[in-house]
Design a protein around this motif. Structure first.
Motif, PDB file in Angstrom:
ATOM      1  N   ASP A  14       0.659  -1.322   0.174  1.00 55.54           N
ATOM      2  CA  ASP A  14      -0.094   0.007   0.064  1.00 55.54           C
ATOM      3  C   ASP A  14       1.024   1.162  -0.044  1.00 55.54           C
ATOM      4  OD1 ASP A  14      -2.316  -1.455  -0.114  1.00 55.54           O
ATOM      5  OD2 ASP A  14      -2.594  -1.324   2.160  1.00 55.54           O
ATOM      6  N   PHE A  16       3.583   1.593  -1.427  1.00 57.61           N
ATOM      7  CA  PHE A  16       4.336   1.955  -2.747  1.00 57.61           C
ATOM      8  C   PHE A  16       3.432   2.566  -3.657  1.00 57.61           C
ATOM      9  CE2 PHE A  16       6.898  -2.079  -1.535  1.00 57.61           C
ATOM     10  CZ  PHE A  16       7.754  -1.308  -0.952  1.00 57.61           C
ATOM     11  N   SER A  17       1.961   2.203  -3.509  1.00 61.52           N
ATOM     12  CA  SER A  17       1.157   2.570  -4.232  1.00 61.52           C
ATOM     13  C   SER A  17       0.608   4.169  -4.073  1.00 61.52           C
ATOM     14  CB  SER A  17      -0.159   1.775  -3.994  1.00 61.52           C
ATOM     15  OG  SER A  17      -0.099   0.417  -4.630  1.00 61.52           O
ATOM     16  N   TYR A  18       0.842   4.521  -2.837  1.00 61.27           N
ATOM     17  CA  TYR A  18       0.216   5.841  -2.227  1.00 61.27           C
ATOM     18  C   TYR A  18       1.109   6.905  -1.697  1.00 61.27           C
ATOM     19  CZ  TYR A  18      -4.100   3.102  -2.097  1.00 61.27           C
ATOM     20  OH  TYR A  18      -5.182   2.365  -2.480  1.00 61.27           O
ATOM     21  N   ARG A  20       4.058   8.678  -2.929  1.00 63.83           N
ATOM     22  CA  ARG A  20       4.986   9.114  -3.868  1.00 63.83           C
ATOM     23  C   ARG A  20       6.150   8.308  -4.215  1.00 63.83           C
ATOM     24  NH1 ARG A  20       5.266  13.698  -0.262  1.00 63.83           N
ATOM     25  NH2 ARG A  20       7.645  13.071  -0.121  1.00 63.83           N
ATOM     26  N   GLU A  22       5.360   5.316  -5.949  1.00 59.98           N
ATOM     27  CA  GLU A  22       4.782   4.666  -7.307  1.00 59.98           C
ATOM     28  C   GLU A  22       5.762   4.965  -8.509  1.00 59.98           C
ATOM     29  OE1 GLU A  22       1.099   5.634  -9.532  1.00 59.98           O
ATOM     30  OE2 GLU A  22       0.500   3.756  -8.331  1.00 59.98           O
ATOM     31  N   CYS A  25       8.575   2.525  -9.273  1.00 57.42           N
ATOM     32  CA  CYS A  25       8.259   1.218  -9.526  1.00 57.42           C
ATOM     33  C   CYS A  25       8.610   0.071  -8.803  1.00 57.42           C
ATOM     34  CB  CYS A  25       8.920   0.857 -11.157  1.00 57.42           C
ATOM     35  SG  CYS A  25       8.605   1.960 -12.417  1.00 57.42           S
ATOM     36  N   SER A  41      12.905  -2.659  -6.517  1.00 53.90           N
ATOM     37  CA  SER A  41      12.688  -1.575  -7.719  1.00 53.90           C
ATOM     38  C   SER A  41      13.694  -1.616  -8.644  1.00 53.90           C
ATOM     39  CB  SER A  41      12.757  -0.103  -7.055  1.00 53.90           C
ATOM     40  OG  SER A  41      12.766   0.727  -8.265  1.00 53.90           O
TER      41      SER A  41
END
Length: 96
Positions: A14, A16-18, A20, A22, A25, A41
């Motif tokens: 979560d 990683f998605s929300y 900054r 993302e 990668c 990454s």
């Protein structure tokens, strides 16, 4: 894998998605081409190991193949996600 470990993995995913992160990668290790890592990454060549033992053979293997390794405590991910998020942001910015 314990429920605590699964929760920590979900929380990291979560983050990683929300937060900054993302653009860097981050993905599960196998998806990022780093099967020995919990997350990685490829862009940053950064492998993340969750709850790795001090003598975890994955660490040396990853370093030998050119990956940087960040070991995180699942307990800290669960109990202090703010500091983990900041560590991830600082590390990603330093390596980018």
């Amino acid at each position: 894998m314990t429920d605590e470990h699964i929760l920590a993995r979900r929380m990291l995913a979560d983050m990683f998605s929300y937060y900054r992160l993302e653009p860097h990668c981050f993905a599960e290790g196998a998806v990022a081409g780093c099967v020995d890592a919990d997350f990685a990454s490829a862009e940053l060549r950064l492998a993340i190991l969750l709850d790795a033992a001090p003598d975890d053979p994955r660490t040396d293997s990853l370093i030998d193949t050119g990956w940087r390794v960040l070991s995180l405590s699942g307990a800290q991910v669960r109990n202090d996600p703010g500091s983990i998020r900041q560590t991830l942001l600082d590390t990603a910015q330093a390596l980018a």
